[in-house]
Enzyme design. Structure first.
Site, mmCIF file in Angstrom:
data_model
loop_
_atom_site.group_PDB
_atom_site.id
_atom_site.type_symbol
_atom_site.label_atom_id
_atom_site.label_comp_id
_atom_site.label_asym_id
_atom_site.label_seq_id
_atom_site.Cartn_x
_atom_site.Cartn_y
_atom_site.Cartn_z
ATOM 1 N N ASP A 148 0.875 -1.020 0.093
ATOM 2 C CA ASP A 148 0.059 0.047 -0.071
ATOM 3 C C ASP A 148 0.927 1.231 -0.054
ATOM 4 O O ASP A 148 1.845 1.180 0.943
ATOM 5 C CB ASP A 148 -0.711 -0.192 1.312
ATOM 6 C CG ASP A 148 -1.729 1.209 1.187
ATOM 7 O OD1 ASP A 148 -1.482 2.479 0.561
ATOM 8 O OD2 ASP A 148 -3.051 0.875 1.951
ATOM 9 N N ASN B 172 0.956 5.713 -10.945
ATOM 10 C CA ASN B 172 -0.492 5.347 -11.494
ATOM 11 C C ASN B 172 -1.608 5.490 -10.639
ATOM 12 O O ASN B 172 -2.684 5.664 -10.930
ATOM 13 C CB ASN B 172 -0.332 4.458 -12.438
ATOM 14 C CG ASN B 172 -1.697 3.798 -12.921
ATOM 15 O OD1 ASN B 172 -2.289 4.222 -13.841
ATOM 16 N ND2 ASN B 172 -2.196 2.827 -12.475
ATOM 17 N N ALA B 173 -1.219 4.549 -9.500
ATOM 18 C CA ALA B 173 -2.241 4.186 -8.487
ATOM 19 C C ALA B 173 -2.902 5.480 -8.104
ATOM 20 O O ALA B 173 -2.336 6.643 -7.868
ATOM 21 C CB ALA B 173 -1.578 3.826 -7.204
ATOM 22 N N LYS C 225 -17.952 13.110 -3.960
ATOM 23 C CA LYS C 225 -18.856 13.933 -3.169
ATOM 24 C C LYS C 225 -18.844 15.423 -3.428
ATOM 25 O O LYS C 225 -17.721 15.966 -3.306
ATOM 26 C CB LYS C 225 -18.776 13.703 -1.540
ATOM 27 C CG LYS C 225 -19.188 12.371 -0.943
ATOM 28 C CD LYS C 225 -20.755 12.137 -0.761
ATOM 29 C CE LYS C 225 -21.124 10.727 -0.183
ATOM 30 N NZ LYS C 225 -22.208 10.237 -0.934
ATOM 31 N N LEU D 58 -18.679 19.215 -1.995
ATOM 32 C CA LEU D 58 -17.939 19.625 -0.794
ATOM 33 C C LEU D 58 -18.945 19.816 0.464
ATOM 34 O O LEU D 58 -18.488 19.380 1.446
ATOM 35 C CB LEU D 58 -17.135 20.941 -1.080
ATOM 36 C CG LEU D 58 -16.274 21.333 -0.032
ATOM 37 C CD1 LEU D 58 -15.157 20.161 0.185
ATOM 38 C CD2 LEU D 58 -15.651 22.544 -0.208
ATOM 39 N N ASN E 15 -14.033 19.436 -11.544
ATOM 40 C CA ASN E 15 -15.341 18.689 -12.019
ATOM 41 C C ASN E 15 -16.329 18.640 -10.799
ATOM 42 O O ASN E 15 -15.575 18.380 -9.739
ATOM 43 C CB ASN E 15 -14.824 17.140 -12.146
ATOM 44 C CG ASN E 15 -15.655 16.520 -13.252
ATOM 45 O OD1 ASN E 15 -16.675 16.796 -13.623
ATOM 46 N ND2 ASN E 15 -15.387 15.083 -13.082
ATOM 47 N N TYR F 210 -10.271 15.211 -5.480
ATOM 48 C CA TYR F 210 -9.801 14.252 -6.466
ATOM 49 C C TYR F 210 -9.078 15.326 -7.508
ATOM 50 O O TYR F 210 -7.734 15.157 -7.898
ATOM 51 C CB TYR F 210 -10.540 13.407 -7.267
ATOM 52 C CG TYR F 210 -10.234 12.565 -8.688
ATOM 53 C CD1 TYR F 210 -9.240 11.558 -8.416
ATOM 54 C CD2 TYR F 210 -10.333 13.257 -9.926
ATOM 55 C CE1 TYR F 210 -9.086 10.870 -9.425
ATOM 56 C CE2 TYR F 210 -9.784 12.381 -11.035
ATOM 57 C CZ TYR F 210 -9.020 11.242 -10.782
ATOM 58 O OH TYR F 210 -8.560 10.615 -11.729
HETATM 59 N N1 LIG Z 1 -10.092 6.001 -15.904
HETATM 60 C C1 LIG Z 1 -10.069 7.148 -16.384
HETATM 61 O O1 LIG Z 1 -10.968 7.833 -17.250
HETATM 62 C C2 LIG Z 1 -9.037 8.063 -15.964
HETATM 63 C C3 LIG Z 1 -9.186 9.474 -16.108
HETATM 64 C C4 LIG Z 1 -8.125 10.210 -15.709
HETATM 65 C C5 LIG Z 1 -7.386 9.929 -14.812
HETATM 66 N N2 LIG Z 1 -7.154 8.817 -14.285
HETATM 67 C C6 LIG Z 1 -6.109 8.198 -13.690
HETATM 68 O O2 LIG Z 1 -5.375 6.934 -14.136
HETATM 69 C C7 LIG Z 1 -4.989 6.188 -12.845
HETATM 70 C C8 LIG Z 1 -5.422 4.852 -13.219
HETATM 71 O O3 LIG Z 1 -6.775 4.870 -12.937
HETATM 72 P P1 LIG Z 1 -7.615 3.550 -13.504
HETATM 73 O O4 LIG Z 1 -9.073 4.184 -14.142
HETATM 74 O O5 LIG Z 1 -6.784 2.510 -14.199
HETATM 75 O O6 LIG Z 1 -8.085 3.222 -12.197
HETATM 76 P P2 LIG Z 1 -8.350 1.570 -11.334
HETATM 77 O O7 LIG Z 1 -9.273 2.027 -10.260
HETATM 78 O O8 LIG Z 1 -8.964 0.813 -12.483
HETATM 79 O O9 LIG Z 1 -7.106 1.105 -10.963
HETATM 80 C C9 LIG Z 1 -6.306 1.894 -10.048
HETATM 81 C C10 LIG Z 1 -5.266 0.905 -9.247
HETATM 82 O O10 LIG Z 1 -4.493 1.537 -8.434
HETATM 83 C C11 LIG Z 1 -4.457 0.609 -7.167
HETATM 84 N N3 LIG Z 1 -4.357 1.499 -5.832
HETATM 85 C C12 LIG Z 1 -5.220 2.183 -5.179
HETATM 86 N N4 LIG Z 1 -4.909 2.692 -4.015
HETATM 87 C C13 LIG Z 1 -3.581 2.140 -3.969
HETATM 88 C C14 LIG Z 1 -2.681 2.095 -2.889
HETATM 89 N N5 LIG Z 1 -2.976 2.710 -1.873
HETATM 90 N N6 LIG Z 1 -1.446 1.651 -2.982
HETATM 91 C C15 LIG Z 1 -1.157 0.763 -4.102
HETATM 92 N N7 LIG Z 1 -2.176 0.586 -5.228
HETATM 93 C C16 LIG Z 1 -3.294 1.303 -4.930
HETATM 94 C C17 LIG Z 1 -5.862 -0.150 -7.252
HETATM 95 O O11 LIG Z 1 -5.792 -1.195 -6.456
HETATM 96 C C18 LIG Z 1 -5.861 -0.501 -8.635
HETATM 97 O O12 LIG Z 1 -5.331 -1.616 -9.129
HETATM 98 C C19 LIG Z 1 -5.517 6.830 -11.704
HETATM 99 O O13 LIG Z 1 -4.395 7.724 -10.837
HETATM 100 C C20 LIG Z 1 -6.683 7.805 -12.311
HETATM 101 O O14 LIG Z 1 -6.987 8.669 -11.126
HETATM 102 C C21 LIG Z 1 -8.229 7.493 -14.890
#
Ligand SMILES: NC(=O)c1ccc[n+]([C@@H]2O[C@H](COP(=O)([O-])OP(=O)(O)OC[C@H]3O[C@@H](n4cnc5c(N)ncnc54)[C@H](O)[C@@H]3O)[C@@H](O)[C@H]2O)c1
Length: 450
Positions: free
Chosen positions: A267, A291-292, A298, A300, A350, A356
């Site tokens: 984590d 990337n995580a 919600k 504010l 947003n 976020y």
């Molecule tokens: N999907 C979209 O449209 C979108 C748009 C803009 C930005 N993003 C960003 O791209 C990234 C990936 O998005 P996604 O859609 O693949 O998300 P997702 O929820 O499918 O995957 C996120 C991954 O991060 C892991 N994670 C979460 N908390 C963690 C922690 N404390 N330690 C280690 N791992 C952790 C989760 O277990 C998961 O596998 C994120 O940062 C998200 O904010 C996504």
């Protein structure tokens, strides 16, 4: 998550119906397929000033069909509007434009091309960064390129995309890496972006495996965008280390086995995350992808302290703390590449996402502030800001909002995890030290925050 509207709009009945009612008609974008070698499969047109001539020496590595238009500097055969082949890629050097009256060259060059573009055409305009120019009129002309290119990007049809590259003095050698990305389907879901290139002295040795010999860590790699980033970095030759929370063990280890990668269950918010990570990386790291990320949406008025804290801790605090620890311990090598996954929410804001959007804007600020400090070590740090990407995260958005998110962009559709992954892989290349402190949007030129 499949986009049924695209399937319908591209069926023979759907195509006619959509056109008759005047509904948006997004096309299926051409994307990079495994085994492909050439960035451009079709005709590449070069035009404009002296920088276009700098492209010629490597243009035959991009495609074997090179044409020139409206320039004498090129030895490529002339392209004749209405008679030449359809164009898959176009590079126009506008860096010589210094006065308002010279801007008409943009209209004169691009107008005849527009009806001769192939599907999913990739267009690039080259310029000089306005802030680097002493003459206010020249700076103004170069800034005008931004308005022109962002607008023309919105007028392109059939999956066409366009970017503006401001090429710094001494950065001409970095054009090959940038054009290999921006003229190819790897940048299928990027449009209307302005990117600044600076000099960089770490070249890519092998374009078929540009990340060979590089060690890369991807956080949140068990699924979605992170899994796609890991696959793409591995495809490009990197030795990949996958990280995710212990609850994601099954998915993470399955992906690691498939890619022949190592996995780390951790984590990133744990008290001892930094020391554990350093222990897992005894041979150091060349590419770090934060990337995580999580959402706890919600307004504010209804935001709980738990929702606020969780999002800021995972999305912003952990990347800050871990990057600093990896830098201070020497785990992150000189000439490393750091990529932070932001979001267009962090640019546009947003509703329901104050936590976020604050975290993602904070990442963009982090990249901007850290870039000049890391330059001495040859380390680049950039944010990638995805728009609407088809993942589990966006599958949970209510239907009407999801449809709006998908259609409100120049390309009229959501992107795929692969689109984000390709951008991260490009920024991870040795030669991409040419880009630092920037936020690259992968959003199909979303109307949000544009
Ligand atoms: N999907 C979209 O449209 C979108 C748009 C803009 C930005 N993003 C960003 O791209 C990234 C990936 O998005 P996604 O859609 O693949 O998300 P997702 O929820 O499918 O995957 C996120 C991954 O991060 C892991 N994670 C979460 N908390 C963690 C922690 N404390 N330690 C280690 N791992 C952790 C989760 O277990 C998961 O596998 C994120 O940062 C998200 O904010 C996504």
């Amino acid at each position: 998550m499949s986009d049924r509207y695209i399937d319908f709009a591209n069926s023979s009945l759907g195509h006619r119906l959509v056109a008759a009612i005047g509904l948006p008609s997004p096309v299926r974008l051409e994307r990079w397929q495994a085994g492909r070698l050439r960035p451009v499969e079709g005709a590449l047109l070069l035009g404009g000033g002296a920088l276009a001539a700098k492209v010629l020496p490597f243009a035959n590595k991009l495609t074997d069909a090179i044409y020139s238009y409206g320039t004498d500097a090129s030895t490529a055969p002339a392209w004749i509007p209405g008679h030449g082949p359809k164009l898959k890629a176009v590079v126009f050097d506008a860096s010589d434009l210094q006065h308002t009256d010279q801007l008409k060259q943009l209209r004169e060059f691009f107008q005849p091309l527009l009806k001769n573009l192939d599907n999913s055409a990739h267009l690039v305009i080259l310029g000089r960064a306005p802030e680097s120019l002493g003459d206010p009129f020249a700076a103004s002309a170069q800034r005008a390129l931004e308005g022109f290119s962002r607008s023309l990007a919105k007028e392109l049809r059939n999956g066409g995309v366009l970017q503006l590259l401001y090429v710094g003095e001494g950065a001409e050698d970095q054009l090959e890496g940038a054009l290999r990305f921006f003229l190819s389907p790897k940048s299928a879901y990027i449009s209307g972006q302005v990117i600044r290139l600076q000099a960089c002295d770490t070249p890519v040795e092998d374009w078929t495996r540009p990340l060979a010999g590089r060690k890369a860590l991807v956080t949140g790699a068990a699924r979605g965008i992170g899994a796609s980033i890991a696959e793409t970095l591995a495809r490009d030759g990197a030795e990949v280390i996958l990280l995710d929370v212990p609850q994601a063990k099954t998915d993470l280890e399955a992906l690691a086995a498939r890619l022949g990668a190592r996995s780390v269950l951790l984590d990133i918010c744990a008290e001892d995350a930094a020391s554990q990570l350093i222990e897992h990386l005894p041979d150091g790291l060349d590419i770090l992808v934060h990337n995580a990320g999580i959402t706890r949406d919600k307004t504010l008025a209804n935001m709980t302290p738990e929702y606020w804290d969780a999002v800021l801790a995972v999305n912003l605090n952990a990347p800050q703390v871990l990057t600093k620890a990896l830098l201070d311990s020497g785990t992150l090598h000189d000439n490393a590449r750091v990529v932070l996954l932001a979001s267009i929410s962090g640019i546009a804001g947003n509703r329901g996402q104050t936590n976020y959007a604050a975290s993602k804007a904070g990442l963009i600020g982090l990249a901007q502030a850290w870039a000049p400090l890391l330059k001495e070590r040859g380390i680049s740090i950039n944010a990638v800001a995805p728009g609407f990407i088809e993942t589990q995260m966006t599958a949970h958005i209510p239907f009407a909002l999801r449809e709006t998110g998908r259609r409100m962009s120049s390309l009229g559709q959501g992107g795929l995890p692969q689109d984000v992954a390709e951008a991260v892989a490009w920024l991870g290349q040795p030669g991409s030290g040419a880009v630092s402190g920037q936020a690259l949007r992968v959003c199909g030129q979303s109307l949000l925050g544009a």
